[in-house]
Structures are given as structure tokens and as C-alpha cells.
Design a protein around this motif. Structure first.
Motif, short mmCIF file in Angstrom:
data_model
loop_
_atom_site.label_atom_id
_atom_site.label_comp_id
_atom_site.label_asym_id
_atom_site.label_seq_id
_atom_site.Cartn_x
_atom_site.Cartn_y
_atom_site.Cartn_z
N SER A 102 43.63 44.12 43.62
CA SER A 102 43.59 42.69 43.95
C SER A 102 44.38 41.87 42.94
CB SER A 102 42.14 42.21 44.00
OG SER A 102 41.45 42.74 45.11
N LEU A 103 44.30 42.25 41.66
CA LEU A 103 45.06 41.54 40.64
C LEU A 103 46.56 41.76 40.84
CD1 LEU A 103 42.86 42.24 37.49
CD2 LEU A 103 43.14 40.06 38.69
N GLU A 104 46.93 42.93 41.35
CA GLU A 104 48.34 43.18 41.64
C GLU A 104 48.82 42.25 42.76
OE1 GLU A 104 51.32 46.85 43.01
OE2 GLU A 104 49.17 47.19 42.77
N GLY B 29 49.32 38.27 35.68
CA GLY B 29 50.51 37.48 35.93
C GLY B 29 50.38 36.06 35.40
N GLY B 30 49.53 35.87 34.38
CA GLY B 30 49.34 34.57 33.78
C GLY B 30 48.27 33.73 34.44
N LYS B 31 47.62 34.24 35.47
CA LYS B 31 46.59 33.49 36.19
C LYS B 31 45.28 33.46 35.40
CE LYS B 31 48.95 32.83 40.09
NZ LYS B 31 50.20 33.54 39.77
N THR C 278 49.47 40.59 26.41
CA THR C 278 48.82 40.15 27.64
C THR C 278 48.96 38.64 27.78
OG1 THR C 278 46.69 39.87 26.52
CG2 THR C 278 47.11 42.02 27.52
N ASP C 279 48.77 38.17 29.00
CA ASP C 279 48.75 36.73 29.21
C ASP C 279 47.68 36.42 30.25
OD1 ASP C 279 49.89 37.56 31.57
OD2 ASP C 279 51.82 36.58 31.25
N GLY C 280 47.47 35.12 30.51
CA GLY C 280 46.44 34.76 31.46
C GLY C 280 45.05 34.98 30.90
N HIS C 281 44.08 35.01 31.80
CA HIS C 281 42.68 35.16 31.42
C HIS C 281 41.99 36.23 32.27
CE1 HIS C 281 43.47 31.23 29.67
NE2 HIS C 281 42.31 31.28 29.02
N LEU C 282 41.11 36.97 31.63
CA LEU C 282 40.15 37.85 32.31
C LEU C 282 38.80 37.53 31.67
CD1 LEU C 282 42.07 41.26 32.52
CD2 LEU C 282 41.35 39.84 34.45
N ASN C 283 38.20 36.45 32.12
CA ASN C 283 37.00 35.94 31.47
C ASN C 283 35.72 36.58 31.98
OD1 ASN C 283 38.91 34.02 30.45
ND2 ASN C 283 37.22 32.57 30.15
N MET C 284 34.91 37.07 31.03
CA MET C 284 33.55 37.46 31.39
C MET C 284 32.69 36.21 31.37
SD MET C 284 31.77 37.21 28.31
CE MET C 284 30.43 38.34 28.40
N ASP D 189 44.40 46.23 30.89
CA ASP D 189 45.51 45.31 30.69
C ASP D 189 46.20 45.56 29.37
OD1 ASP D 189 47.28 43.26 31.12
OD2 ASP D 189 45.78 41.70 31.36
N LYS D 190 45.43 45.75 28.30
CA LYS D 190 46.02 45.96 26.98
C LYS D 190 46.77 47.29 26.87
CE LYS D 190 43.16 42.97 24.09
NZ LYS D 190 44.25 42.37 23.29
N LEU D 191 46.42 48.25 27.72
CA LEU D 191 47.06 49.56 27.67
C LEU D 191 48.14 49.71 28.74
CD1 LEU D 191 43.89 51.78 27.08
CD2 LEU D 191 45.65 51.17 25.39
N THR D 192 48.45 48.64 29.47
CA THR D 192 49.41 48.67 30.56
C THR D 192 50.59 47.76 30.24
OG1 THR D 192 47.60 49.01 32.14
CG2 THR D 192 49.73 48.33 33.04
N PRO D 193 51.82 48.25 30.41
CA PRO D 193 52.99 47.41 30.08
C PRO D 193 53.04 46.11 30.86
CG PRO D 193 53.64 49.71 30.34
CD PRO D 193 52.21 49.62 30.79
N GLU D 194 52.67 46.13 32.14
CA GLU D 194 52.74 44.93 32.96
C GLU D 194 51.42 44.16 32.92
OE1 GLU D 194 54.53 43.69 37.32
OE2 GLU D 194 53.60 45.66 37.07
N SER D 195 51.53 42.85 32.86
CA SER D 195 50.34 42.00 32.85
C SER D 195 49.55 42.16 34.13
CB SER D 195 50.75 40.53 32.68
OG SER D 195 49.69 39.66 33.00
N LEU D 196 48.22 42.31 34.02
CA LEU D 196 47.38 42.42 35.21
C LEU D 196 47.28 41.10 35.95
CD1 LEU D 196 44.23 44.62 34.38
CD2 LEU D 196 46.28 45.24 35.66
#
Length: 362
Positions: A344-346, A275-277, A60-66, A266-273
Motif C-alpha cells: 500500500s505504501l508503494e 515517498g515523503g508522505k 528516510t523521509d516522510g512519517h511513519l507515526n505510531m 524503511d531504514k534498511l531499504t534504499p527507496e523511501s517507503l
């Protein structure tokens, strides 16, 4: 002594007395302020926040911050000076003490409640994420709690799996109450169960428990009426086909549910949710993937922006409040469900920011 000097001296003494009183006199208020944020795709205290084993995961890349909110403790005695400072500070909110700790709730009681909500939010996040990905899992009815001095005490235990009541299979918690209340107080009712220990052992092996036993209980009359009860609260439990552990200490409450669910996806999906954002967000989540509102939205926005977030996933019911006080450089994205957030992330990943669902003050 000249009158002017006496007046200045008297005024100074009054001011000093007011300041001393302001420091010494407690007021019935508590304070909320921005707390730390944690990337669910990253690490906390040296270990991954989300740990998945038994299933292929992807980088994964980018952030998904709680995001979190700091609150003063239940036994903290705020003084008048602190209250005034809090009211004047833009990033902090001073609220009546009972708003955070209703009915005289102690710090220990509040912490226990927050821990239980946090645990439930993790479970719902796993359910919502796997549902979103179409990964099958098993849902079962369990004994959630046993009432002290009830017929069930000592016979049924929290975690026991309820397979049937009076021979009728149960598929949801309401089925248990429906079967028990068909009886009259004083009647016998038969439960077919899998003991908690055997259920846990089967779950660790990612198998469905099969060893059952039958127990008979004598119903009693409910305090609220004439209906029959045995003194249990039924709930649901889930058996997943692989292990998902969420490692995050010193956090409570249900508001990280959405971000945990997205991190798992995200961790179970080949493509990053992302996109590095750098995306942050908040929101409760239920087993159906519905995103619910949270408290302290303004402070979470401030905390997210301070950490570097550019986008913030915002529960629909918090949108108006969030839109009324959004930090510069932070774009709000309105979400109702985990599927909304994923779509939305897509769009964000593809650079289609003009069509992101936005929040308004109305």
C-alpha cells in the motif's frame, strides 16, 4: 418570602447540592483520550527511535507515526461530573473501570504487563521486518520463566537456551512439553542447555552459542492432571545478524508493532517507503507479520490527524469501527499483514491512491 423567590432559591440549592455530590462521589469509570504520536523514522527526546548498527542503512523521509492512547490511572477516582463531561466530549471515551483494569489490577501490575507486551512487540517487529526483507536470522528455544518451588528452580533460569530434551533436539517451545510429558511424574528428564549468560555473550557477538551442558531434573505431577512437568515455560528468542535498538520511553502495550516493523524496513531499504508522505498507523504484529487489532482506534485516529497525518494504516479488524468515525482529511488504509502495508505504501508513493485498500463500515 414570595413563592417565586423561594422556588428559585430551593432550585438553586438543589443544583448546588447535585454539583457538590457530582464532584465528591466517585464513579466506577475510567477515561481514554488521544495520546501523542511518534515518528518511528525520527527522534524522541533527542535520540533516534530506531537505531541500527552493523548493517548499512539508508536515509528516510516522510512519517511513519505510531499512535497512542492516554488512560486514567488504576487508582484515579473519577467523579460523576468528569464522567458526564467525558461522555459528552467527542474525542474522549468513558468506559467501566474494569474494562481497563480487570480483576482489580493495580497500576503497577498494569504497567508491568504493558511493558512486557511492548518489549515483545519490539521483538516481533524485528522478526517480521527481517522476514519481509529476506534477511536470515536464528530462532532458538529458551526458558521464558521458571515456576517458584518447582524442580527447575535454581537449576534452569530464564534465558537459558534449550538445545535438547532427553537427547531429542527441540526447534519450538511445544517440543519441550512434548518430551517432558513422555515421562511419568517422578522420572528423571535431561535438558541440554546453553546458560543464559553465555547465550547473551554470544548474541552480542552475533554468533551462535556452542558451549552446552546437561542438567537432570526430577519431574512432578501437574496440578491440572497426571502429566509430568518440571516447572518451566518455554519460549522463543532470536539472534539477529546486526543490532536493532528501539528507543522509546513511557510507552506500553503491543499496538506499535506494525509501525516499528515498517520503520525498520524503511531504514534498511534504499527507496523511501512513504515517498515523503505523512503516514500514521497502529496494529500489533506477530513473528509471521500478521497485523492484529488494537483498542482505542477512534482516539488514535484523532491523535494522528491532529499531528498532521493524511493516511492511517488500519488493522483489518478495526476497519469498521474506524470507518464509522474518521476525522476529515484522514484516509484509512486497510492492512492484514506487513506485506499488505508495504504494498500500500508503494501505491501511495507512486500516487496510485485510487487503488489503496480501504475500510468500510460493514
Amino acid at each position: 418570602m414570595p413563592r417565586r423567590t423561594a422556588t428559585m432559591l430551593a432550585s438553586t440549592l438543589v443544583l448546588i447540592c447535585l454539583l457538590i455530590a457530582g464532584v465528591l462521589i466517585p464513579v466506577p469509570y475510567a477515561e481514554m483520550s488521544p495520546g501523542p504520536t511518534v515518528n518511528t523514522l525520527g527522534e524522541a527526546r533527542g535520540e533516534p527511535v530506531l537505531q541500527i548498527s552493523g548493517r548499512k542503512t539508508y536515509p528516510t523521509d516522510g512519517h511513519l507515526n505510531m499512535t497512542t492512547v492516554r488512560v486514567t490511572s488504576a487508582d484515579y477516582k473519577m467523579n460523576a461530573v468528569e464522567a458526564v463531561y467525558g461522555w459528552l466530549a467527542h474525542d474522549n471515551v468513558v468506559v467501566p473501570h474494569d474494562t481497563l483494569y480487570p480483576d482489580g489490577k493495580t497500576e503497577e501490575e498494569s504497567s508491568q504487563e504493558n511493558a512486557e507486551e511492548f518489549s515483545q512487540s519490539q521483538e516481533s517487529a524485528k522478526v517480521a521486518a527481517l522476514d519481509e526483507l529476506g534477511i536470515p536470522f536464528t530462532t532458538r528455544v529458551v526458558v521464558a520463566s521458571v515456576v517458584k518451588d518447582s524442580p527447575a528452580e535454581g537449576t534452569l533460569h530464564a534465558g537459558d537456551v534449550i538445545k535438547a530434551v532427553d537427547g531429542k533436539p527441540v526447534t519450538k517451545p511445544a517440543d519441550v512439553a512434548a518430551q517432558v510429558t513422555k515421562r511419568k511424574p517422578g522420572d528423571k528428564v535431561e535438558f541440554t542447555i546453553v546458560p543464559a549468560a553465555e547465550a547473551v555473550a554470544a548474541e552480542k557477538a552475533h554468533k551462535e552459542p556452542t558451549a552446552t551442558r546437561k542438567v537432570s531434573l526430577t519431574t512432578v505431577k501437574s496440578e491440572e492432571g497426571d502429566r509430568a512437568i518440571v516447572g518451566i515455560q518455554a519460549g522463543t528468542d532470536h539472534v539477529f545478524p546486526f543490532t536493532i535498538d528501539i528507543k522509546l520511553a513511557d510507552v506500553g502495550g503491543p499496538s506499535a508493532g506494525l509501525m516499528f516493523a515498517l520503520g525498520i524496513v524503511d531504514k534498511l531499504t534504499p527507496e523511501s517507503l512513504t515517498g515523503g508522505k505523512f503516514v500514521a498507523g497502529t496494529g500489533t504484529i506477530d513473528d509471521e507479520g500478521k497485523v492484529g487489532p488494537i483498542g482505542g482506534i477512534r482516539m488514535k485516529l484523532v491523535g494522528a490527524r491532529s499531528a498532521g497525518a493524511e493516511y492511517f494504516l488500519t488493522p483489518a479488524e478495526n476497519c469498521a469501527a474506524a470507518a464509522g468515525d474518521t476525522p476529515d482529511g484522514l484516509t484509512l488504509i486497510k492492512v492484514d499483514t506487513i506485506d499488505d502495508a508495504k504494498k500500500s505504501l508503494e501505491k501511495l508513493r507512486k500516487g496510485d491512491t485510487a487503488n489503496l485498500p480501504s475500510c468500510s463500515k460493514d
